[in-house]
Write a protein that holds these residues in place. Structure first.
Motif, short mmCIF file in Angstrom:
data_model
loop_
_atom_site.label_atom_id
_atom_site.label_comp_id
_atom_site.label_asym_id
_atom_site.label_seq_id
_atom_site.Cartn_x
_atom_site.Cartn_y
_atom_site.Cartn_z
N VAL A 166 -34.86 -11.48 119.95
CA VAL A 166 -36.12 -11.06 120.60
C VAL A 166 -36.33 -9.55 120.58
O VAL A 166 -37.31 -9.05 121.11
CB VAL A 166 -36.21 -11.59 122.05
N LEU A 167 -35.40 -8.83 119.97
CA LEU A 167 -35.57 -7.37 119.91
C LEU A 167 -36.72 -6.98 119.00
O LEU A 167 -37.34 -5.94 119.16
CB LEU A 167 -34.28 -6.70 119.44
N LEU A 168 -36.99 -7.83 118.03
CA LEU A 168 -38.07 -7.55 117.10
C LEU A 168 -39.35 -8.23 117.56
O LEU A 168 -39.33 -9.06 118.46
CB LEU A 168 -37.69 -8.06 115.71
N GLY A 169 -40.46 -7.88 116.93
CA GLY A 169 -41.76 -8.41 117.34
C GLY A 169 -41.89 -9.90 117.16
O GLY A 169 -42.33 -10.62 118.04
#
Lengths: 144, 144
Positions: free
Chosen positions: A130-133
DNA sequence: TAAAAAATGTATTTATAATACACCTATTAA
DNA sequence: TTAATAGGTGTATTATAAATACATTTTTTA
């Protein structure tokens, strides 16, 4: 249908920490960043610590860091640890009066299945995902 | 995580009606049976009527009946019609301030998937399925 | 020993769902 | 044509849980 801000903020804390590796981060810093109650966050962080997601250090120079790498922190696990109950319908709530439809009612079983499906999706992702978009479930996670 | 009693009661009304076929049932009768607020139930029944799940009749001898046979009433459809929002996390709520993590955060996408999985299970059952104690999804439903 | 940071317990506030109340409209049967 | 019955509507109030605030304590390091 919404998770509490308690759980929501817990997830944001973890994301914030994952984006600030190799340093002690203070509760005040995170509360200011998200513009949320520092007092509320203190309790959230404490619980995140007691559940083993973050390591807290008191005293000058203290703060918090992730206890494991993001790919080892499962989102479903975090939500299960922070959300205080999953009484999908009233009949799950032990403090409520007994519904007259029970036990000959399939609602409880159906909502239990729905809740499991919900959590199973969260179980399929880690903090790294979930760190990325766009969540590319599993791409960044090595476990589960 | 829990649906509102508003939606919960709506489902119970439908189950009650399914168990009392071929007769007009009054709101007062249902409120008394479940020992819940009649005034609250009036609004729930009204919405069930406007969404096409029940047929309400005013005046003496009036009351409510199911508008379709139980096997034609989808539970997911009922929940989607009655629950006022599905803001799984704060970032779904249009009235909230913008979270600083957006748009580079996968939480929204992940929770959207989880919510879909939850509703998909409810979509797989009809009122006919939940009339019995154990939900045997699909066994009693002819649609979806 | 002073400053900084988390921990703890309690109290208060806020949001919203639930409930109550008053009155309106529709239908039927005497 | 009127009384009784049943749902419809709008507003006000209450209850509850979550969120927030406050006060104080404990821990750690410079």
């Amino acid at each position: 249908m919404e998770i509490t801000s308690y759980t929501d903020y817990a997830l944001r804390v973890l994301i914030y920490l994952a984006r600030s590796p190799n340093k002690q981060t203070t509760i005040t810093e995170i509360a200011d960043y998200f513009n949320i109650s520092r007092n509320h966050l203190v309790k959230i962080v404490h619980q995140l610590g007691s559940k083993g997601f973050v390591k807290t250090t008191r005293g000058k120079g203290g703060g918090l860091v992730l206890q494991r790498p993001p790919a080892m922190i499962n989102i479903g696990n975090v939500v299960r640890s922070m959300e205080c109950h999953f009484n999908w319908v009233e009949c799950f709530n032990p403090t409520q009066q007994h519904c007259r439809l029970l036990p000959n009612c399939g609602l409880k079983h159906l909502f239990a299945q729905a809740g499991e499906a919900y959590l199973k999706v969260l179980d399929s992702a880690t903090l790294a995902d979930v760190l990325l978009g766009i969540t590319t479930v599993g791409l960044n996670s090595k476990i589960l």
